[in-house]
Motif scaffolding. Structure first.
Motif, PDB file in Angstrom:
ATOM      1  N   MET A   1      59.249  17.918  32.935  1.00 42.48           N
ATOM      2  CA  MET A   1      58.528  19.068  31.513  1.00 42.48           C
ATOM      3  C   MET A   1      59.664  19.194  30.265  1.00 42.48           C
ATOM      4  O   MET A   1      61.032  18.392  30.739  1.00 42.48           O
ATOM      5  N   SER A   2      59.257  18.787  29.087  1.00 44.63           N
ATOM      6  CA  SER A   2      60.038  18.315  28.269  1.00 44.63           C
ATOM      7  C   SER A   2      61.112  19.319  27.044  1.00 44.63           C
ATOM      8  O   SER A   2      59.651  20.516  27.806  1.00 44.63           O
ATOM      9  N   TRP A  29      64.230  25.579  26.360  1.00 46.70           N
ATOM     10  CA  TRP A  29      65.192  24.902  27.911  1.00 46.70           C
ATOM     11  C   TRP A  29      63.450  24.101  28.371  1.00 46.70           C
ATOM     12  O   TRP A  29      62.944  24.539  27.231  1.00 46.70           O
ATOM     13  N   PRO A  30      63.983  22.857  28.744  1.00 46.39           N
ATOM     14  CA  PRO A  30      62.362  22.222  29.260  1.00 46.39           C
ATOM     15  C   PRO A  30      61.638  22.975  29.189  1.00 46.39           C
ATOM     16  O   PRO A  30      61.608  24.764  30.599  1.00 46.39           O
ATOM     17  N   TYR A 104      70.048  18.764  19.343  1.00 46.39           N
ATOM     18  CA  TYR A 104      68.692  19.043  19.799  1.00 46.39           C
ATOM     19  C   TYR A 104      67.296  18.699  20.297  1.00 46.39           C
ATOM     20  O   TYR A 104      66.959  17.625  21.316  1.00 46.39           O
ATOM     21  N   ASN A 105      66.876  17.848  19.021  1.00 49.80           N
ATOM     22  CA  ASN A 105      65.275  17.357  18.817  1.00 49.80           C
ATOM     23  C   ASN A 105      65.458  15.873  19.062  1.00 49.80           C
ATOM     24  O   ASN A 105      64.691  15.459  19.757  1.00 49.80           O
ATOM     25  N   GLY A 111      63.563  12.189  25.968  1.00 51.83           N
ATOM     26  CA  GLY A 111      63.805  12.256  27.053  1.00 51.83           C
ATOM     27  C   GLY A 111      64.661  13.119  27.417  1.00 51.83           C
ATOM     28  O   GLY A 111      64.344  13.448  29.187  1.00 51.83           O
ATOM     29  N   ALA A 112      65.215  14.001  27.302  1.00 51.69           N
ATOM     30  CA  ALA A 112      67.102  14.313  27.873  1.00 51.69           C
ATOM     31  C   ALA A 112      66.079  15.825  28.358  1.00 51.69           C
ATOM     32  O   ALA A 112      65.427  16.657  27.772  1.00 51.69           O
ATOM     33  N   ASN A 113      66.809  15.801  29.048  1.00 51.53           N
ATOM     34  CA  ASN A 113      67.234  17.370  29.877  1.00 51.53           C
ATOM     35  C   ASN A 113      68.000  18.316  29.698  1.00 51.53           C
ATOM     36  O   ASN A 113      69.499  18.670  29.586  1.00 51.53           O
ATOM     37  N   VAL A 114      67.713  18.510  28.206  1.00 54.01           N
ATOM     38  CA  VAL A 114      68.594  19.608  26.814  1.00 54.01           C
ATOM     39  C   VAL A 114      67.754  20.954  26.834  1.00 54.01           C
ATOM     40  O   VAL A 114      66.540  20.727  27.181  1.00 54.01           O
TER      41      VAL A 114
END
Length: 122
Positions: A1-2, A29-30, A104-105, A111-114
């Motif tokens: 999940m992105s 969040w993702p 953040y964007n 694809g970071a879990n941010v």
């Protein structure tokens, strides 16, 4: 999940991809987002962001949390909040909101879990 992209940011308004309407302040969040209502935790500009404000995003299992302090950086982030977040193994970056959203964007697109919490005024 992105993590959903923040598609626009202006004073008092943030639009998040997939959200039914814009937010004033938001948590992302993702896989999701929602309004960040300071009244839920009694947050004020000083002393600022509490662990309770970011816990929901941390609970989503993010690796990195961005905190946007507002357009003029009036929202404080106590060192104790940063320390408690990093103690969980999550990296945290505290920035002016426009810079925080850009970071953040960039990370979300990669694809970071941010996740993040962002204040869109002062």
């Amino acid at each position: 999940m992105s993590s959903p992209e923040i598609v626009s940011l202006s004073w008092g308004r943030m639009a998040v991809k997939g959200a039914p309407s814009p937010y004033k302040d938001c948590k992302v969040w993702p896989g999701g987002s929602r309004a960040w209502d300071w009244r839920e935790t009694g947050t004020e500009h000083r002393p600022g962001v509490q662990v309770a404000d970011v816990q929901e995003v941390l609970d989503k299992g993010v690796d990195l949390l961005l905190i946007g302090r507002g357009m003029n950086m009036a929202l404080q982030v106590p060192p104790s909040t940063v320390e408690r977040v990093t103690a969980t193994g999550v990296q945290v970056r505290v920035l002016q909101t426009e810079a925080a959203v850009a970071e953040y964007n960039r990370l979300a697109r990669g694809g970071a879990n941010v996740g993040g919490v962002f204040h869109s005024t002062c």
